[in-house]
Write an enzyme that holds these catalytic residues in place. Sequence first.
Site, PDB file in Angstrom:
ATOM      1  CG  ASP A  91    -129.708  31.480  23.845  1.00  0.00           C
ATOM      2  OD1 ASP A  91    -130.371  32.135  23.641  1.00  0.00           O
ATOM      3  OD2 ASP A  91    -128.438  32.051  23.479  1.00  0.00           O
ATOM      4  CE  LYS A 148    -129.853  35.037  22.446  1.00  0.00           C
ATOM      5  NZ  LYS A 148    -128.707  33.581  21.451  1.00  0.00           N
ATOM      6  CB  CYS A 184    -125.882  33.862  24.290  1.00  0.00           C
ATOM      7  SG  CYS A 184    -125.577  32.775  22.037  1.00  0.00           S
TER       8      CYS A 184
HETATM    9  C1  C5J Z   1    -124.640  30.026  23.569  1.00  0.00           C
HETATM   10  C2  C5J Z   1    -123.244  29.522  22.001  1.00  0.00           C
HETATM   11  N1  C5J Z   1    -126.216  30.302  23.729  1.00  0.00           N
HETATM   12  N2  C5J Z   1    -122.766  29.216  22.978  1.00  0.00           N
HETATM   13  N3  C5J Z   1    -124.217  29.753  22.636  1.00  0.00           N
HETATM   14  O1  C5J Z   1    -123.828  30.909  24.491  1.00  0.00           O
HETATM   15  O2  C5J Z   1    -123.290  29.233  21.054  1.00  0.00           O
END
Ligand code: C5J
Length: 233
Positions: free
Chosen positions: A24, A129, A162
């Site tokens: 991400d 995802k 994540c």
């Molecule tokens: C991730 C989030 N990538 N913090 N997303 O951790 O919402």
Amino acid sequence: MPFIDAKPFPFQFDFDHIALICIDMQRDFCQPGGFAESLGNNIANIQPCIPVIGKLQAAFRKAGLPIIHTKECHQPDLSDLPTAKRNRGNPKVKIGEFGPMGRILVDGEPGVEFVSENEPREYEHVISKPGKDSFYRTDLDEYLTRRKISGLVITGVTTEVCVQTTMRCANDRGYDCLLVEDGTDSYFPEFKEMTLKALVAQGGIVGWTCKSDVLLDMMAKEVPGQTSPHKAA
Ligand code: C5J
């Protein structure tokens, strides 16, 4: 197979069965003016991991090892967005609505794309995802199984969301997971610190952590002379 210094004990790095996963590294999570900042998160706290991930990507590319990139996002019709996720926290701007960089967390929008420092090459596997877990409603397990990958070097944001979720779910599927301590960040440094401790507690209940320089030094010395990029099968 080299061992590298890691917590809670040395990690055996199997060049034939390992991949780097970058979780991400998206503009909306990392950049000024993005969705995360508009929610009040201090994005300065997640800048340090960006160049570290860049160095790890360069080392894996040089070694011809696979790199997987994930992005948290939803289909434009939001058919994969649970109502609970959409409403959680009662945000002013909800997923699917227009934010500073296009529709929030909708695949194809500018904010969902990767920061330029960590962009995928065209032959690298990119996963969209809908959840925090990189295996949920994705082809990640099938991709790794097809390539006989049994170990994951994990990087990305955010550590306790994540990244941690993916590491736990990978561990349950039998993958050996090595989280790079300075290759992950959180908007909340105390959450990062506690997550790093929790993952390696009880004899490595979820896996290992290490510093990037240890990994990069080993790869610079031990890489078995491959120079061609990993090709998707
Ligand atoms: C991730 C989030 N990538 N913090 N997303 O951790 O919402």
